[in-house]
Design a protein around this motif. Structure first.
Motif, mmCIF file in Angstrom:
data_model
loop_
_atom_site.group_PDB
_atom_site.id
_atom_site.type_symbol
_atom_site.label_atom_id
_atom_site.label_comp_id
_atom_site.label_asym_id
_atom_site.label_seq_id
_atom_site.Cartn_x
_atom_site.Cartn_y
_atom_site.Cartn_z
ATOM 1 N N ALA A 39 1.006 -1.290 -0.065
ATOM 2 C CA ALA A 39 -0.061 -0.049 0.062
ATOM 3 C C ALA A 39 0.704 1.381 -0.054
ATOM 4 N N ALA A 40 1.801 1.033 0.510
ATOM 5 C CA ALA A 40 2.937 2.437 0.500
ATOM 6 C C ALA A 40 3.542 2.578 -0.743
ATOM 7 N N LEU A 41 3.502 1.822 -1.720
ATOM 8 C CA LEU A 41 4.144 1.697 -3.058
ATOM 9 C C LEU A 41 3.584 3.050 -3.636
ATOM 10 N N PRO A 42 4.286 3.946 -4.546
ATOM 11 C CA PRO A 42 3.732 5.341 -5.052
ATOM 12 C C PRO A 42 2.486 5.157 -6.147
ATOM 13 N N ASN A 43 2.545 3.944 -6.890
ATOM 14 C CA ASN A 43 1.620 3.725 -7.734
ATOM 15 C C ASN A 43 0.496 2.724 -7.583
ATOM 16 N N VAL A 44 0.683 2.514 -5.925
ATOM 17 C CA VAL A 44 -0.684 1.414 -5.765
ATOM 18 C C VAL A 44 -1.867 2.528 -5.177
ATOM 19 N N ASP A 61 -2.965 3.287 -13.930
ATOM 20 C CA ASP A 61 -2.681 3.011 -15.373
ATOM 21 C C ASP A 61 -3.375 4.397 -16.198
ATOM 22 N N PRO A 62 -2.441 5.238 -16.555
ATOM 23 C CA PRO A 62 -2.933 6.315 -17.195
ATOM 24 C C PRO A 62 -3.737 6.302 -18.178
ATOM 25 N N LEU A 90 -2.578 -2.867 -18.827
ATOM 26 C CA LEU A 90 -1.644 -3.491 -17.788
ATOM 27 C C LEU A 90 -1.779 -5.108 -17.927
ATOM 28 N N GLY A 91 -3.116 -5.269 -17.945
ATOM 29 C CA GLY A 91 -3.534 -6.762 -17.719
ATOM 30 C C GLY A 91 -2.469 -7.776 -18.369
ATOM 31 N N PRO A 92 -2.357 -7.772 -19.582
ATOM 32 C CA PRO A 92 -1.650 -8.848 -20.171
ATOM 33 C C PRO A 92 -0.086 -8.991 -19.779
ATOM 34 N N ARG A 93 0.493 -7.644 -19.569
ATOM 35 C CA ARG A 93 1.633 -7.569 -19.150
ATOM 36 C C ARG A 93 2.237 -8.077 -17.725
ATOM 37 N N LEU A 94 1.014 -7.574 -16.936
ATOM 38 C CA LEU A 94 0.890 -8.091 -15.485
ATOM 39 C C LEU A 94 0.695 -9.726 -15.310
ATOM 40 N N LEU A 95 0.053 -10.308 -16.252
ATOM 41 C CA LEU A 95 -0.092 -11.668 -16.284
ATOM 42 C C LEU A 95 1.178 -12.377 -16.798
ATOM 43 N N ALA A 96 1.738 -11.792 -17.792
ATOM 44 C CA ALA A 96 3.126 -12.290 -18.308
ATOM 45 C C ALA A 96 4.159 -12.328 -17.321
ATOM 46 N N ALA A 110 4.837 -1.533 -13.851
ATOM 47 C CA ALA A 110 3.823 -0.639 -14.279
ATOM 48 C C ALA A 110 4.181 0.729 -14.223
ATOM 49 N N SER A 111 4.915 1.178 -13.139
ATOM 50 C CA SER A 111 5.276 2.637 -13.004
ATOM 51 C C SER A 111 6.246 3.129 -14.229
#
Length: 420
Positions: A337-342, A358-359, A368-374, A417-418
């Protein structure tokens, strides 16, 4: 090797994403044909509770295969189903006296909707409107899609779906708007409200407070609107209690259960109902019977697995394990939760979720979905984000070491992601 002819669910084959082949599993871990050890962070789509290939459940399945594999359930019965029905009525709220078997979460919802409509039809009332909550998801059969959020999941099938009335999701600070909308909708005498109690799953792991659930139940009761709780995902301890409804101190008129019913080993579902729902269909008139079934209703092998699951709940400290997993996740979630883009770190019971910024746009189809899954697959983790929402829902037997792997990889994914 020739390409596989399999058409996988919720898979865009045009992206050419790798599809691992799993050879065996144990506890919270999957093993692939090529020797990889994959930590199952989402209980294989929310079904596996006590762990993969749990010895007691596997033994019950093996024993049942030597006795009775399958039998028609219309006008016939068998011991595993009878034992399971009695076991369920013993562990679930006593007001839910009737157990109707089906084979998946979607079909348990279809059964619930048909029960609700049949209840009013057999009472000679023209109440046929269903109320639903914004962002909800109840499955992929036609009725279940109809009471779910309209969008990417079902846009192509819109001509098949029936109309419903939607109340807004109770966002923090806007809870009263939801309750006011429900009050207004109930004045039109709908047949039923169906909700996912406390947390909406595929809609983005959206959490709302127990007092709102209790108020929604009270509003429905005042207006004589049937209250259907879809606990397909939330049941069997996921939210910290056997049922999510317990935390609101409520009992629905109709309850949908599946996924963890067999510990996740084999498909089975039940729809439980109050006696009044059953009695509305009870008659010497065959035209008033409940017209629903499937070929594999109350399959004896699946019922044997569910009976073993109930025995585990009765005889082992399952709620203690759930509390332990919940506490261990809570400690780790604070760091994420402390991470800047969370954003919007949240937890209920054994379920945690975060949203990554996700801008380009959020939601299920976030880029972001496919990249996170990979990313997670490359790190030997089964984590399947809902677009830019990353969540965990592990089996209750998961170790600290494997939890650490999951959370470290989520932190890495947030950093990745950031920089996109």
């Amino acid at each position: 090797m020739t390409p596989s002819p399999i058409w996988h669910p919720f898979t865009q084959h045009g992206l050419g994403e790798p599809i691992p082949r799993v050879s065996h599993a144990e506890g919270a871990v999957l093993y692939t044909d090529d020797g990889r050890r994959i930590v199952d962070g989402i209980s294989s789509w929310w079904v596996t509770t006590h762990g993969h290939c749990h010895p007691r459940i596997m033994a019950a399945i093996a024993e049942q295969t030597t006795k009775l594999d399958q039998i028609i359930f219309a006008g016939w019965t068998h011991e595993p189903a009878e034992t399971l029905a009695r076991g369920l009525t013993a562990i679930m709220p006593p007001e839910l006296t009737r157990v109707f078997f089906s084979d998946s979460g979607s079909t348990s919802v279809e059964v619930a909707l048909k029960m609700a409509l049949g209840f009013w039809a057999n009472h000679g009332s023209a109440r046929d409107r269903i109320l639903v909550m914004e962002h909800s998801y109840h499955g992929d059969t036609i009725g279940a899609m109809s009471v779910g959020a309209r969008g990417a999941f079902n846009a192509s099938y819109a001509p098949l779906l029936f109309d419903v009335s939607t109340i807004p999701f109770p966002v923090t600070g806007g809870e009263q708007a939801t309750l006011d909308a429900l009050e207004q909708a109930c004045r039109a005498a709908p047949a039923a409200l169906i909700v996912e109690p406390l947390i909406l799953g595929a809609g983005g792991m959206l959490v709302y407070p127990a007092w709102v659930l209790a108020e929604m139940r009270a509003i429905c009761a005042r207006h004589d609107v049937l209250f259907v709780a879809d606990e397909v995902m939330t049941g069997w301890g996921r939210t910290g209690t056997l049922l999510a409804c317990e935390q609101a101190g409520i009992v629905p008129d109709i309850l949908c259960l599946s996924k963890g019913l067999t510990g996740g080993a084999v498909p089975l579902a039940v729809t439980m109902a109050r006696e009044a729902i059953f009695e509305a269909h009870l008659s010497t008139d065959r035209a008033r019977m409940f017209f629903h079934s499937s070929s594999y209703t109350a399959n004896p092998i699946a019922c044997a697995a569910a009976n073993a699951n109930l025995a585990i709940w009765r005889e082992e400290p399952v709620l203690g394990r759930i509390a332990d997993v919940s506490a261990r996740q809570g400690d780790r979630l604070a760091s994420l939760a402390a991470l800047p883009n969370v954003r919007h770190a949240r937890q209920i019971g054994t379920i945690i979720a975060i949203d990554l910024v996700d801008p380009a746009g959020s939601g299920y189809l976030s880029h972001l979905g496919p990249r996170l899954l990979a990313h997670f697959l490359a790190h030997d983790l089964l984590v399947r984000p809902l677009g830019n929402t990353v969540y965990l829902m592990p089996p209750y037997c998961i170790t600290d070491a494997d939890l650490d792997r999951l959370y470290e990889s989520i932190a890495d994914a947030a950093d990745m992601a950031s920089r996109l």
